[in-house]
Scaffold this motif. Structure first.
Motif, PDB file in Angstrom:
ATOM      1  N   TYR A   1      -8.159  -1.604   2.293  1.00 22.12           N
ATOM      2  CA  TYR A   1      -7.419  -1.207   1.088  1.00 22.12           C
ATOM      3  C   TYR A   1      -6.595   0.053   1.335  1.00 22.12           C
ATOM      4  N   GLU A   2      -7.135   0.974   2.127  1.00 23.69           N
ATOM      5  CA  GLU A   2      -6.387   2.186   2.459  1.00 23.69           C
ATOM      6  C   GLU A   2      -5.086   1.829   3.173  1.00 23.69           C
ATOM      7  N   LYS A   3      -5.168   0.903   4.111  1.00 27.38           N
ATOM      8  CA  LYS A   3      -4.006   0.484   4.896  1.00 27.38           C
ATOM      9  C   LYS A   3      -2.967  -0.232   4.037  1.00 27.38           C
ATOM     10  N   ASN A   4      -3.404  -0.927   3.009  1.00 26.43           N
ATOM     11  CA  ASN A   4      -2.517  -1.748   2.185  1.00 26.43           C
ATOM     12  C   ASN A   4      -2.181  -1.124   0.827  1.00 26.43           C
TER      13      ASN A   4
ATOM     14  N   ILE B   1       0.879   0.169  -5.074  1.00 27.05           N
ATOM     15  CA  ILE B   1      -0.503  -0.327  -5.035  1.00 27.05           C
ATOM     16  C   ILE B   1      -1.418   0.896  -5.068  1.00 27.05           C
ATOM     17  N   ILE B   2      -2.373   0.894  -6.002  1.00 22.80           N
ATOM     18  CA  ILE B   2      -3.350   1.973  -6.115  1.00 22.80           C
ATOM     19  C   ILE B   2      -4.731   1.366  -5.902  1.00 22.80           C
ATOM     20  N   SER B   3      -5.492   1.898  -4.961  1.00 23.43           N
ATOM     21  CA  SER B   3      -6.841   1.396  -4.697  1.00 23.43           C
ATOM     22  C   SER B   3      -7.871   2.419  -5.141  1.00 23.43           C
ATOM     23  N   LEU B   4      -8.882   1.943  -5.865  1.00 18.77           N
ATOM     24  CA  LEU B   4     -10.023   2.765  -6.252  1.00 18.77           C
ATOM     25  C   LEU B   4     -11.176   2.372  -5.342  1.00 18.77           C
ATOM     26  N   LEU B   5     -11.615   3.288  -4.518  1.00 23.65           N
ATOM     27  CA  LEU B   5     -12.599   2.999  -3.486  1.00 23.65           C
ATOM     28  C   LEU B   5     -13.946   3.623  -3.820  1.00 23.65           C
TER      29      LEU B   5
ATOM     30  N   ASN C   1       1.054  -8.518  -3.363  1.00 22.09           N
ATOM     31  CA  ASN C   1       1.329  -7.095  -3.174  1.00 22.09           C
ATOM     32  C   ASN C   1       2.774  -6.832  -2.747  1.00 22.09           C
ATOM     33  N   LYS C   2       3.397  -7.812  -2.129  1.00 22.79           N
ATOM     34  CA  LYS C   2       4.798  -7.649  -1.712  1.00 22.79           C
ATOM     35  C   LYS C   2       5.742  -7.570  -2.913  1.00 22.79           C
TER      36      LYS C   2
ATOM     37  N   ASP D   1      -7.530  -7.449  -9.084  1.00 19.35           N
ATOM     38  CA  ASP D   1      -8.502  -7.161  -8.049  1.00 19.35           C
ATOM     39  C   ASP D   1      -7.763  -6.980  -6.724  1.00 19.35           C
ATOM     40  N   GLY D   2      -8.122  -5.944  -5.980  1.00 22.10           N
ATOM     41  CA  GLY D   2      -7.411  -5.619  -4.739  1.00 22.10           C
ATOM     42  C   GLY D   2      -7.383  -6.735  -3.719  1.00 22.10           C
ATOM     43  N   ALA D   3      -8.512  -7.370  -3.486  1.00 15.68           N
ATOM     44  CA  ALA D   3      -8.545  -8.446  -2.497  1.00 15.68           C
ATOM     45  C   ALA D   3      -7.637  -9.596  -2.918  1.00 15.68           C
ATOM     46  N   THR D   4      -7.680  -9.957  -4.197  1.00 13.97           N
ATOM     47  CA  THR D   4      -6.824 -11.025  -4.708  1.00 13.97           C
ATOM     48  C   THR D   4      -5.363 -10.662  -4.544  1.00 13.97           C
ATOM     49  N   LEU D   5      -5.037  -9.463  -4.910  1.00 12.84           N
ATOM     50  CA  LEU D   5      -3.658  -8.986  -4.845  1.00 12.84           C
ATOM     51  C   LEU D   5      -3.114  -9.031  -3.416  1.00 12.84           C
ATOM     52  N   ILE D   6      -3.840  -8.456  -2.487  1.00  6.84           N
ATOM     53  CA  ILE D   6      -3.358  -8.331  -1.108  1.00  6.84           C
ATOM     54  C   ILE D   6      -3.440  -9.650  -0.356  1.00  6.84           C
ATOM     55  N   GLU D   7      -4.567 -10.361  -0.463  1.00  5.37           N
ATOM     56  CA  GLU D   7      -4.737 -11.608   0.278  1.00  5.37           C
ATOM     57  C   GLU D   7      -3.795 -12.709  -0.197  1.00  5.37           C
ATOM     58  N   SER D   8      -3.371 -12.652  -1.461  1.00  6.41           N
ATOM     59  CA  SER D   8      -2.454 -13.667  -1.973  1.00  6.41           C
ATOM     60  C   SER D   8      -1.006 -13.377  -1.604  1.00  6.41           C
ATOM     61  N   GLY D   9      -0.735 -12.156  -1.150  1.00  3.13           N
ATOM     62  CA  GLY D   9       0.633 -11.775  -0.816  1.00  3.13           C
ATOM     63  C   GLY D   9       1.419 -11.236  -1.997  1.00  3.13           C
TER      64      GLY D   9
END
Length: 86
Positions: free
Chosen positions: A70-73, A32-36, A26-27, A16-24
């Motif tokens: 998500y676009e930014k990250n 990273i591919i986002s489906l919006l 993503n580094k 999940d995008g929020a989990t991935l990015i907020e947990s760090g």
């Protein structure tokens, strides 16, 4: 999540995008591919998938991060142009 990544023998792991990015985490990712999707699509999905009222689904959608986050990250972005049948 770290354990899954380090012990997985898979070439691709989806999170999940929020989990991935907020947990760090993503580094640690190469891409990273986002489906919006637009708000109406998200609200419809919440209503069908979770059996929510319109008001409950709107509240849930409002609590989510905006597409811009998500676009930014993300390295790649894909706009959902259709609605799935649930």
């Amino acid at each position: 999540i770290n354990e899954i990544i380090t012990t997985s023998k898979k070439a691709l792991i989806l999170l999940d995008g929020a989990t991935l990015i907020e947990s760090g985490i993503n580094k640690e990712c190469s891409k990273i591919i986002s489906l919006l999707s637009d708000e109406k699509t998200r609200v419809d999905r919440f209503k069908k998938r979770d059996n929510l009222t319109e008001e409950q689904a709107l509240l849930r959608a409002a609590a989510k991060k905006p597409n811009e986050f998500y676009e930014k990250n993300s390295d790649y972005r894909r706009q959902q142009l259709y609605r799935h049948q649930l």
